[in-house]
Design a protein around this motif. Structure first.
Motif, short mmCIF file in Angstrom:
data_model
loop_
_atom_site.label_atom_id
_atom_site.label_comp_id
_atom_site.label_asym_id
_atom_site.label_seq_id
_atom_site.Cartn_x
_atom_site.Cartn_y
_atom_site.Cartn_z
N ARG A 107 1.50 12.44 -1.25
CA ARG A 107 0.81 11.43 -0.52
C ARG A 107 2.25 11.12 0.86
NH1 ARG A 107 -3.02 7.35 -2.39
NH2 ARG A 107 -1.65 5.92 -0.66
N LYS A 114 -1.84 1.93 6.60
CA LYS A 114 -2.72 1.26 5.51
C LYS A 114 -4.32 0.79 5.90
CE LYS A 114 -1.81 1.69 1.56
NZ LYS A 114 -2.68 3.31 1.26
N GLU A 263 -11.97 4.81 1.32
CA GLU A 263 -13.41 4.35 0.38
C GLU A 263 -13.76 2.80 1.46
OE1 GLU A 263 -15.19 3.92 -2.01
OE2 GLU A 263 -16.03 2.43 -2.79
N LYS A 286 -12.34 8.97 -0.98
CA LYS A 286 -12.89 8.31 -2.12
C LYS A 286 -14.21 8.05 -2.82
CE LYS A 286 -8.13 7.58 -2.53
NZ LYS A 286 -7.93 6.89 -2.81
N ARG A 317 -12.77 7.44 -7.84
CA ARG A 317 -11.69 5.62 -8.04
C ARG A 317 -12.57 4.60 -8.33
NH1 ARG A 317 -12.47 1.58 -5.48
NH2 ARG A 317 -10.39 1.15 -4.51
C1 PEP Z 1 -5.31 4.43 -1.46
O1 PEP Z 1 -5.38 5.45 -1.68
O2 PEP Z 1 -4.11 4.07 -0.70
C2 PEP Z 1 -6.21 3.50 -0.68
C3 PEP Z 1 -6.19 2.37 -0.08
O3 PEP Z 1 -7.56 3.78 -1.87
P1 PEP Z 1 -8.56 3.30 -0.99
O4 PEP Z 1 -9.61 3.52 -0.04
O5 PEP Z 1 -9.46 4.36 -2.57
O6 PEP Z 1 -8.73 1.95 -1.64
#
Ligand code: PEP
Ligand code: CO
Length: 449
Positions: A107, A114, A263, A286, A317
């Protein structure tokens, strides 16, 4: 030029995009990004798709790991080296445990944006825009730092370039020699806290000596493939870096080899799914605990209509408590549909807690429990548990609780460095790899596949 519909996303809802402070500047940044060289070559992306196809047939295992959010200040030689080192060390252990090639993927070199649950953050009565990753704004809680500045997209590109350059140097220039990596692992098992892993480390050691005695000294021992991945979140970064490959006349996102959809942005009629459905890279999605079988089947139809091996990786997840209840029905529905995506587990994002002293953390035991649940479910269904997706760092931080060093809440106060989610530290990451390897060896010894 052919119309690939790459800009169709502008008509759809794009979640999690920043409100930029200066739109003229944004336009010139996008223009500049569209002229800069690609970070990855389409041929490498195709190689990765082949590797993932192998994994989806049960002939390889994928290890994807790195920061929750990379930062510009931490893109130093030491920190990048430590992260690569940790992934390589884990990969050797997993390779031994599974008797399969391990695809190594960071990653890294692009994980600068984010998604956030709120657009704003309030501290002591002061409200500012939420931190959205270094590609958008600064982590420091001041008005100036939290401005969503498009110039940061260029810095994200430059930082990715230098990170990837170092990754390529380390993984092909002798540093990643399998014998070196094994020697580093000895350092881990020599630590009395990790005595429990002595037996498997001894087995690996004997395997290495055997190879040496046989005179095996191939290029594969001295260098390794290493791919980079990040969440495809920001259209103002990904779209200008998407290029039509002249060999194949198809579009590739050239900011990384593998791109995943998070997600929070995997809506079927949303901009992210539409945009990424049009590019050739292997994709990840995800899947959280509320995912329905209809959601997964529809995502497969959109993102992998041809059912092409290696195209799609489903990253569950669910959380340790939910995986055993929620995952089987998804796997079965996908199996019945004839699709052959790779299934991997992200045991991090469903296991978040807030400690009494206010830190975002995760318990090592919960992480391990979700990994175990993942293997149990696949074993029961006769499908291949294809890989691990983890947030980790190569440094000695204290962000996740537990592990053989017994990181506790008070230790978090001393060594918590993440600007986003808590990562497994170097030791915890290796411990996870050894525990998974033990489990894989056990499964093989029992002959149950
Ligand atoms: C991540 O991988 O940092 C993340 C935000 O994951 P998710 O989309 O699964 O919440
Ligand atoms: Co995260």
């Amino acid at each position: 030029m052919k119309d690939f519909g790459l800009d169709n996303y502008v008509h759809l809802e794009a979640k999690q995009q920043p409100t930029w402070a200066d739109l003229d500047k944004l336009a010139s940044v996008r223009e500049e990004l569209s002229k800069l060289p690609p970070l990855v070559f389409a041929g490498e992306v195709d190689t990765l798709r082949d590797r993932i196809a192998q994994a989806s047939r049960g002939e390889a295992f994928l290890l994807q790991g790195g920061d929750c959010a990379e930062t510009f200040v931490d893109a130093t030689a030491d920190r990048i080296r430590n992260r690569i080192k940790t992934v390589l060390q884990m990969a050797v252990v997993l390779m031994y445990g599974s008797s399969l090639p391990v695809i190594k993927m960071g990653r890294m070199a692009g994980q600068f944006a984010k998604p956030r649950s709120s657009d704003f953050e309030t501290r002591d009565g002061v409200t500012l825009p939420a931190y959205r990753g270094d590609a958008v704004n600064g982590y420091e809680f001041t008005e100036a730092s939290r401005v969503n500045d498009p110039a940061r997209l260029l810095q994200a590109y430059q930082t990715s370039v230098s990170t990837l350059n170092l990754i390529r140097a380390f993984t092909t220039g002798g540093f990643a020699d399998l014998r070196e990596v094994h020697a580093w692992n000895k350092g881990f098992t020599d630590n009395p806290a990790n005595k429990a892993y002595e037996s498997i480390a001894g087995d690996i050691d004997r395997a290495m000596r055997f190879m040496e005695a046989c005179g095996v000294d191939s290029a594969e021992l001295r260098a390794t493939e290493f791919f980079v991945s990040h969440e495809g979140l920001l259209f103002d970064y990904e779209r200008p870096l998407t290029r039509v490959d002249s060999r194949t006349d198809t579009p590739y996102v050239t900011s990384g080899h593998f791109i995943w959809i998070g997600e929070r942005t995997r809506q079927l009629d949303g901009a992210h799914v539409d945009f990424l459905s049009r590019v050739r890279n292997p994709l990840g999605v995800k899947l959280g605990p509320t995912t329905s079988t209809d959601d997964v089947l529809a995502l497969i139809d959109k993102l992998d209509p041809e059912r092409e091996p290696g195209r799609l990786t489903l990253i569950s997840r669910m959380g340790a408590e939910k995986i055993r209840g929620e995952l089987p029905k998804l796997i079965e529905a996908v199996k019945d549909s004839g699709a052959t995506p790779l299934w991997i587990t992200d045991p991090m994002h469903g296991n978040g807690i807030t400690t009494k002293n206010g830190y975002k953390s995760r318990r090592f035991d919960d992480v391990m429990d979700e990994v175990n649940g993942f293997f149990e479910v696949h074993k029961a269904l006769g499908t291949h548990p294809g890989g691990l997706h983890v947030e980790l760092t190569g440094d000695d931080v204290a962000e996740c609780l537990g592990g053989s060093e017994h990181v506790d809440e008070s230790t978090l106060e001393q060594r918590y460095e993440s600007v986003c989610d808590p990562r497994l530290n170097h030791m915890q990451s290796l411990e996870l790899a050894f525990l998974v390897a033990e489990r894989l060896v056990e499964t093989r010894r029992n002959g149950d596949n």
